[in-house]
Design an enzyme around this catalytic site. Structure first.
Site, PDB file in Angstrom:
ATOM      1  NE  ARG A 108      -2.524   0.655   3.602  1.00 48.47           N
ATOM      2  CZ  ARG A 108      -3.100   1.275   4.678  1.00 48.47           C
ATOM      3  NH1 ARG A 108      -4.570   0.983   4.610  1.00 48.47           N
ATOM      4  NH2 ARG A 108      -2.706   1.526   5.749  1.00 48.47           N
ATOM      5  CB  THR A 112      -2.080   7.091  -2.976  1.00 44.31           C
ATOM      6  OG1 THR A 112      -1.478   5.919  -3.231  1.00 44.31           O
ATOM      7  CG2 THR A 112      -1.362   8.120  -3.565  1.00 44.31           C
ATOM      8  CG  ASP A 204       2.938  -2.625   8.847  1.00 42.73           C
ATOM      9  OD1 ASP A 204       3.013  -3.708   8.751  1.00 42.73           O
ATOM     10  OD2 ASP A 204       2.596  -1.585   8.241  1.00 42.73           O
ATOM     11  CG  ASP A 207       6.397  -2.868   9.839  1.00 42.56           C
ATOM     12  OD1 ASP A 207       6.955  -3.440   8.910  1.00 42.56           O
ATOM     13  OD2 ASP A 207       6.081  -1.649   9.883  1.00 42.56           O
TER      14      ASP A 207
HETATM   15  C1  PRP Z   1      -1.289  -4.251   4.375  1.00 40.94           C
HETATM   16  C2  PRP Z   1      -2.053  -5.727   4.575  1.00 40.94           C
HETATM   17  C3  PRP Z   1      -2.765  -5.527   3.460  1.00 40.94           C
HETATM   18  C4  PRP Z   1      -3.136  -4.017   3.262  1.00 40.94           C
HETATM   19  C5  PRP Z   1      -4.358  -3.451   3.882  1.00 40.94           C
HETATM   20  O1  PRP Z   1       0.041  -4.403   3.777  1.00 40.94           O
HETATM   21  O2  PRP Z   1      -1.577  -6.620   4.574  1.00 40.94           O
HETATM   22  O3  PRP Z   1      -2.310  -6.146   2.373  1.00 40.94           O
HETATM   23  O4  PRP Z   1      -2.003  -3.311   4.207  1.00 40.94           O
HETATM   24  O5  PRP Z   1      -4.682  -2.373   3.385  1.00 40.94           O
HETATM   25  P1  PRP Z   1      -5.666  -1.791   2.447  1.00 40.94           P
HETATM   26  O6  PRP Z   1      -7.070  -2.715   2.783  1.00 40.94           O
HETATM   27  O7  PRP Z   1      -6.227  -0.388   2.747  1.00 40.94           O
HETATM   28  O8  PRP Z   1      -5.390  -1.990   1.051  1.00 40.94           O
HETATM   29  P2  PRP Z   1       1.072  -3.537   3.547  1.00 40.94           P
HETATM   30  O9  PRP Z   1       0.576  -2.708   2.223  1.00 40.94           O
HETATM   31  O10 PRP Z   1       1.293  -2.775   4.609  1.00 40.94           O
HETATM   32  O11 PRP Z   1       2.196  -4.378   3.291  1.00 40.94           O
HETATM   33  P3  PRP Z   1       3.344  -5.382   4.046  1.00 40.94           P
HETATM   34  O12 PRP Z   1       2.268  -6.591   4.178  1.00 40.94           O
HETATM   35  O13 PRP Z   1       4.291  -5.862   2.943  1.00 40.94           O
HETATM   36  O14 PRP Z   1       3.345  -4.608   5.248  1.00 40.94           O
HETATM   37  N1  URA Z   2      -2.220  -2.778   7.235  1.00 39.41           N
HETATM   38  C1  URA Z   2      -1.922  -3.087   8.359  1.00 39.41           C
HETATM   39  O1  URA Z   2      -0.978  -3.785   8.360  1.00 39.41           O
HETATM   40  N2  URA Z   2      -2.753  -2.693   9.292  1.00 39.41           N
HETATM   41  C2  URA Z   2      -3.540  -1.796   9.352  1.00 39.41           C
HETATM   42  O2  URA Z   2      -4.146  -1.415  10.393  1.00 39.41           O
HETATM   43  C3  URA Z   2      -4.098  -1.427   8.071  1.00 39.41           C
HETATM   44  C4  URA Z   2      -3.447  -1.924   7.033  1.00 39.41           C
END
Ligand code: PRP
Ligand code: URA
Length: 213
Positions: A108, A112, A204, A207
């Protein structure tokens, strides 16, 4: 017992899942315990998620006689959204080791909140059976909606999504964009904050799984 609403949303109400979710939400839970607990929850959830899978009868020769049994129809494909979705895969494969795993890498954009695709590695014949999209977090729903569109473009017809924590905003987005896909979640949270994080949520997920915060 689970709550089903009429719009394809299943929220789990199970004491074991609730107990483990408390561990996951706790900010003092470090990545090793976070990962282990997420894996356990995924294994518990998949039993219910697969309840509506179709089966097909086969004849089996027991040591005593021949009998009719039922086996899963088609080839099951699990698709984690990287990174966080990977944290649920081992728990699912423990229960369903015959499933194939496709991978979607989506991140994400923090400004944006739109998903950016960096990896698409899927089996070519996604129409061969049920497909389960896996991502612990459903926030705005942008990532999940894009992932489901990619899976449908690759031929997936029998789709479900499994997450851990969903925001109402993400549920509404999925119901609008993909009304045919049933969503299973361990918790339906209150809302998103102004940075698109789920409240109360768990922070997150990527993380916390990998200790990168
Ligand atoms: C997180 C999560 C989803 C997304 C959700 O991933 O695992 O994929 O955000 O957000 P949304 O519903 O608003 O699209 P992230 O993009 O943080 O990547 P990561 O798993 O690599 O940390
Ligand atoms: N992605 C995450 O990992 N946590 C949130 O709360 C939203 C998006």
């Amino acid at each position: 017992m689970n709550t089903h609403d009429h719009q394809g949303l299943v929220v789990f109400h199970h004491p074991l899942i609730a107990h483990k979710l408390a561990t996951i939400r706790d900010q003092t839970t470090a990545h090793r315990m976070f990962r282990a607990t997420l894996k356990q929850i995924a294994g518990l959830m998949v039993y219910e998620v697969t309840r509506t899978f179709e089966t097909t009868p086969i004849d089996v020769q027991t040591p005593m006689t021949t009998t009719s049994c039922n086996v899963l129809k088609g080839t099951v494909t699990i698709v984690p959204v990287l990174r966080a979705g990977l944290g649920m895969i081992d728990g699912i494969l423990d229960v369903m080791p015959e499933a194939r795993v496709g991978h979607l890498g989506l991140a994400r954009d923090e400004q944006t909140l739109e998903p950016v695709t960096y990896l698409e590695k899927l089996p070519s014949d996604l129409s061969a059976g049920p497909v389960i999209l896996v991502d612990p977090m459903l926030a705005t729903g942008g990532s999940a909606s894009a992932a489901l569109t990619m899976l449908k473009d690759q031929g997936a017809k029998d789709l479900r999504m499994i997450c851990l924590v969903a925001a109402p905003e993400g549920v509404a987005r999925l119901r609008n964009d993909h009304p045919d896909v049933t969503l299973y979640t361990a918790a339906l949270d209150e809302k998103l904050n102004d940075k698109g994080y789920i409240l109360p949520g768990l922070g997150d997920a990527g993380d916390r799984i990998y200790g990168t915060n």
